[in-house]
Design a protein around this motif. Structure first.
Motif, PDB file in Angstrom:
ATOM      1  N   ALA A   1       0.861  -1.197   0.000  1.00 14.89           N
ATOM      2  CA  ALA A   1       0.000   0.000   0.000  1.00 14.89           C
ATOM      3  C   ALA A   1       0.891   1.240   0.000  1.00 14.89           C
ATOM      4  O   ALA A   1       1.033   1.925   1.024  1.00 14.89           O
ATOM      5  CB  ALA A   1      -0.924  -0.005   1.209  1.00 14.89           C
ATOM      6  N   PRO A   2       1.531   1.536  -1.144  1.00 15.78           N
ATOM      7  CA  PRO A   2       2.506   2.635  -1.179  1.00 15.78           C
ATOM      8  C   PRO A   2       1.899   4.008  -0.899  1.00 15.78           C
ATOM      9  O   PRO A   2       2.620   4.945  -0.544  1.00 15.78           O
ATOM     10  CB  PRO A   2       3.055   2.556  -2.608  1.00 15.78           C
ATOM     11  CG  PRO A   2       2.021   1.814  -3.383  1.00 15.78           C
ATOM     12  CD  PRO A   2       1.402   0.850  -2.434  1.00 15.78           C
ATOM     13  N   GLU A   3       0.569   4.128  -1.030  1.00 12.02           N
ATOM     14  CA  GLU A   3      -0.068   5.425  -0.789  1.00 12.02           C
ATOM     15  C   GLU A   3      -0.338   5.680   0.694  1.00 12.02           C
ATOM     16  O   GLU A   3      -0.657   6.790   1.092  1.00 12.02           O
ATOM     17  CB  GLU A   3      -1.389   5.515  -1.567  1.00 12.02           C
ATOM     18  CG  GLU A   3      -2.538   4.668  -1.010  1.00 12.02           C
ATOM     19  CD  GLU A   3      -2.389   3.164  -1.260  1.00 12.02           C
ATOM     20  OE1 GLU A   3      -3.171   2.380  -0.687  1.00 12.02           O
ATOM     21  OE2 GLU A   3      -1.483   2.786  -2.025  1.00 12.02           O
TER      22      GLU A   3
END
Length: 283
Positions: free
Chosen positions: A8-10
């Motif tokens: 979940a890079p965001e």
């Protein structure tokens, strides 16, 4: 860790750290990453919480003393006692001997009021004040976890970058902690509160155990207490000489006193009253 972050890079996190510092002209010293937390985590640091709590204790007007402190990587623990609020509990301590020096609960059936202040800076639980009665003959601490007062580390989203509280935010948080602490102290250090809790324990503590070894096996399994601690509890139970459900409770708390890891000791002490209930139910 990198795999989790890639999922979940965001997503935003707060990183709590100690920054390393060296003298002028020297390269920065290596820092320490302490915790990866939610970006809604509200900073409530140990030193600030402790000062606010002690101000609350002072406001309450009760004579108290600090009887123990521990600081681990996860939590702070400060134990406070008031011998001015003490009651006799002969039913609860009948037949009990201190496993440390053999002193008799029949000769010193006194329990005094107290509580534990605890906080985590790294996401290992809320700021709490937990009532804790102290058995004078052996210094066992009987915590009443179901009555805990807590303040959670949950706030609004933090902005990116180095987090710095505004003076107004800090003042409001610490004033709330001070007020809650004063209220909790007035409750937990009242003779009526201590007497009510002791009577609750006395009602089940006298239950005789037909097969103590099996009962302790059942209690430790039910409460997920490991084998090493189980063996110590059994040894303390035998030395305590109280062949009742109350004896199991005392064995749990006296064993907690022997643990060198403060987090483990606090966790085990918190299981003493549940151990009493489980032992009485098993018989």
């Amino acid at each position: 860790m990198n795999a989790w972050l890639r999922e979940a890079p965001e997503r935003k996190f707060m990183l709590r750290a100690f920054r390393g510092e060296n003298g002028p002209g020297m390269p920065p010293a290596e820092g320490v990453a302490r915790a990866l937390l939610s970006d809604s985590y509200k900073l409530m640091d140990n030193f600030d919480m402790l000062l606010a709590a002690l101000d609350g204790v002072t406001q309450s007007g009760h004579p108290t003393r600090v009887t123990g402190c521990d600081l681990t990587d996860r939590r702070m623990y400060v134990r406070i006692e008031s011998k001015a609020v003490a009651i006799h509990a002969p039913r609860l301590l009948r037949g009990y001997r201190s496993p440390f020096d053999g002193r008799s609960g029949d000769e010193l059936p006194v329990i005094s009021a107290g509580f534990v202040i605890s906080n985590s800076e790294v996401g290992s639980g809320a700021y709490t004040i937990t009532p804790r009665a102290v058995v004078q003959v052996c210094r066992n601490g009987l915590t009443q976890s179901k009555d805990v007062m807590r303040a959670v580390h949950l706030g609004g989203k933090q902005e990116e970058g180095v987090v710095s509280w505004s003076n107004e935010t800090e003042r409001k948080t610490l004033e709330l902690i001070k007020s809650k602490t004063a209220d909790a102290v007035r409750t937990f250090l009242s003779r009526e509160y201590v007497e009510a809790k002791v009577r609750e324990m006395e009602d089940v503590a006298g239950k005789e155990l037909a097969e103590p070894t099996k009962t302790i096996e059942h209690v430790t399994k039910t409460l997920s207490i490991g084998n090493e601690a189980k063996d110590k509890i059994l040894a303390h139970f035998v030395r305590g000489g109280q062949m009742t459900a109350g004896g199991v409770m005392q064995a749990v708390t006296s064993t907690a006193q022997t643990l060198t890891d403060a987090d483990q000791a606090a966790a085990l002490e918190a299981l003493a009253v549940p151990a009493l209930t489980a032992a009485a139910a098993h018989g």
